[in-house]
Design a protein around this motif. Structure first.
Motif, PDB file in Angstrom:
ATOM      1  N   SER A   1      31.112  38.588  15.033  1.00  0.00           N
ATOM      2  CA  SER A   1      31.960  37.383  15.045  1.00  0.00           C
ATOM      3  C   SER A   1      33.222  37.561  14.216  1.00  0.00           C
ATOM      4  O   SER A   1      33.830  36.575  13.793  1.00  0.00           O
TER       5      SER A   1
ATOM      6  N   SER B   1      28.041  44.756  24.943  1.00  0.00           N
ATOM      7  CA  SER B   1      27.852  43.405  25.475  1.00  0.00           C
ATOM      8  C   SER B   1      26.491  42.856  25.082  1.00  0.00           C
ATOM      9  O   SER B   1      25.597  43.598  24.645  1.00  0.00           O
TER      10      SER B   1
ATOM     11  N   SER C   1      31.560  44.411  19.299  1.00  0.00           N
ATOM     12  CA  SER C   1      31.954  45.313  20.378  1.00  0.00           C
ATOM     13  C   SER C   1      32.643  46.548  19.800  1.00  0.00           C
ATOM     14  O   SER C   1      33.590  46.430  19.031  1.00  0.00           O
TER      15      SER C   1
ATOM     16  N   CYS D   1      37.287  43.264  17.059  1.00  0.00           N
ATOM     17  CA  CYS D   1      36.391  44.309  17.525  1.00  0.00           C
ATOM     18  C   CYS D   1      36.073  45.254  16.374  1.00  0.00           C
ATOM     19  O   CYS D   1      36.615  45.111  15.266  1.00  0.00           O
TER      20      CYS D   1
ATOM     21  N   HIS E   1      29.840  38.919  19.430  1.00  0.00           N
ATOM     22  CA  HIS E   1      31.193  39.352  19.773  1.00  0.00           C
ATOM     23  C   HIS E   1      31.857  39.762  18.450  1.00  0.00           C
ATOM     24  O   HIS E   1      31.575  39.199  17.397  1.00  0.00           O
TER      25      HIS E   1
ATOM     26  N   GLU F   1      20.963  43.351  24.231  1.00  0.00           N
ATOM     27  CA  GLU F   1      22.314  43.835  23.952  1.00  0.00           C
ATOM     28  C   GLU F   1      22.492  45.221  24.580  1.00  0.00           C
ATOM     29  O   GLU F   1      21.626  46.093  24.448  1.00  0.00           O
TER      30      GLU F   1
ATOM     31  N   GLN G   1      24.464  35.138  24.987  1.00  0.00           N
ATOM     32  CA  GLN G   1      25.187  34.082  24.276  1.00  0.00           C
ATOM     33  C   GLN G   1      24.874  34.122  22.782  1.00  0.00           C
ATOM     34  O   GLN G   1      23.715  34.180  22.382  1.00  0.00           O
ATOM     35  N   ASP G   2      25.937  34.068  21.957  1.00  0.00           N
ATOM     36  CA  ASP G   2      25.773  34.181  20.506  1.00  0.00           C
ATOM     37  C   ASP G   2      25.424  32.867  19.830  1.00  0.00           C
ATOM     38  O   ASP G   2      24.644  32.842  18.872  1.00  0.00           O
TER      39      ASP G   2
ATOM     40  N   CYS H   1      38.073  46.397  24.351  1.00  0.00           N
ATOM     41  CA  CYS H   1      38.785  46.043  23.122  1.00  0.00           C
ATOM     42  C   CYS H   1      40.251  46.478  23.133  1.00  0.00           C
ATOM     43  O   CYS H   1      41.075  45.902  22.418  1.00  0.00           O
TER      44      CYS H   1
ATOM     45  N   MET I   1      40.937  40.278  28.084  1.00  0.00           N
ATOM     46  CA  MET I   1      40.258  40.831  26.933  1.00  0.00           C
ATOM     47  C   MET I   1      40.980  42.061  26.413  1.00  0.00           C
ATOM     48  O   MET I   1      41.603  42.801  27.163  1.00  0.00           O
TER      49      MET I   1
ATOM     50  N   ASP J   1      34.135  29.951  17.238  1.00  0.00           N
ATOM     51  CA  ASP J   1      32.703  29.716  17.278  1.00  0.00           C
ATOM     52  C   ASP J   1      32.323  28.373  16.661  1.00  0.00           C
ATOM     53  O   ASP J   1      31.250  27.845  16.956  1.00  0.00           O
TER      54      ASP J   1
END
Length: 364
Positions: free
Chosen positions: A235, A302, A284, A108, A281, A336, A305-306, A124, A151, A91
């Protein structure tokens, strides 16, 4: 009525829950951290150590998911956490952002629903690594959507760790005792791709000293404006609790315009609901709670954008700010998405805690 009133007052008041505080937190900083910048309105993420006893009790049943040998490593007895911070992570956040100096290493979140059962997001966890084992725990394909084949982690590579958080006193432990670390042993149930996003896994042993969370089977009473909070690892950070949120849509399908201007279904009313939770993220698989009942209503899967470019630090990022009420254009705050807990409820055993909480809510 009295029991429920006490619970709500404690959630709303103790520890200044869902309030305001200092903008940046270091490893040994103040436990109260709120700032008027976030994904949807104010940033409502708070530390475990800033929360009241009820929230901490629920948070004790929430775990981070790590990969063995990279983000958490066995050395004799304790498991040592990786040291990569949020500034050093993918990030690449700027130093003026909250939690910038905290380790960001969980990929996760999951939560305890039985003696040895965890629920998380479907994206995850993958089934066993075919290069290492011919075992397949369930008949359906684990990664049905080609867009997200990369993923998730194979079951045998996952370490489920309880207690990755800022403890009372403001200290984030550098390691976890072995008794707090579990292995993914079996994929009990899994869904991903064109359907709901969830996984139920079995651990290598029963979890000691922690109670399974209680769920709202059938999502009875869930509706628009139901107040919510979430517990997880945004994150990949140490555990955070975020409230001051609500259900936005549960009874209708939600469509959004993607980055190419094409309308697509974002939340399917058959198995998902939309919220304005402050999640990222790493969240999740997080349990999403009904603030009024303290029952789990869904699984965070989900969101939009973070992070976005930080104008004050070229080449680095900042948390993306969205309006409190989600909109219909991707990249501008579409909300979300949570998988309804009613979807995997058949794989989740009834527990004594669930029985007690249902009785308490019925009497309130």
């Amino acid at each position: 009525m009295r029991k429920k009133l006490i619970v709500v007052l404690m959630l709303a008041g103790a520890g200044s829950a869902f309030a305001q505080g200092d903008p940046v937190t270091d490893l040994r900083g103040n436990c109260g951290n709120f700032q008027n910048v976030s994904t949807y309105g104010k940033d409502n993420r708070e530390e475990y150590c800033a929360s009241n006893l009820i929230l901490r009790d629920l948070a004790d049943s929430v775990a981070g998911f790590f990969t063995n040998g990279s983000s958490v490593t066995l050395t004799n007895k304790p498991y040592v956490y990786g040291t990569s911070t949020l500034m050093q992570s993918q990030d690449n956040v700027a130093p003026d952002q909250r939690f910038a100096n905290q380790p960001a290493i969980a990929f996760c979140t999951g939560f305890l629903v039985g003696d040895d059962l965890m629920v998380t997001a479907g994206h995850c966890v993958k089934d066993h690594d075919p290069a290492l084992s011919k075992i397949k725990d369930h008949p359906a394909a684990c990664q049905q959507n080609p867009e997200i084949n990369d993923m998730g982690e194979f079951c045998e590579n996952i370490r489920v760790v309880f207690g990755f958080r800022k403890d009372l006193g403001g200290v984030i432990p550098r390691s976890a005792p072995a008794q707090n670390v579990y292995k993914c042993a079996k994929v009990v149930s899994h869904s991903l791709g064109s359907g709901p996003d969830y996984t139920v896994i079995r651990l290598d042993r029963k979890v000691a000293g922690r109670l399974p969370l209680a769920i709202n089977r059938g999502n009875k009473g869930l509706s628009g404006k139901t107040p919510l909070f979430v517990i997880g690892h945004p994150s990949g950070l140490p555990l955070k609790i975020a409230g001051d949120a609500a259900v936005i849509s549960v009874d209708t399908d939600v469509y959004v315009n993607d980055n190419f201007g094409v309308s697509r279904k974002w939340a399917d009313k058959g198995y998902a609901f939309l919220t304005n939770l402050d999640t990222f993220h790493g969240n999740s698989g997080s349990p999403v709670f009904n603030l009024n009942t303290l029952l789990v209503e869904g699984i965070l899967v989900s969101g939009d954008q973070d992070y976005e470019p930080n104008p004050n630090y070229p080449g680095q990022s900042q948390v993306t700010t969205y309006p409190q009420q989600p909109v219909s254009d991707m990249g501008k705050g579409v909300g979300e998405v949570c998988t309804k807990i009613s979807v995997p409820q058949g794989k989740i055993p009834a527990t004594a805690r669930e029985k007690d909480m249902l009785e308490m809510n019925a009497k309130a």
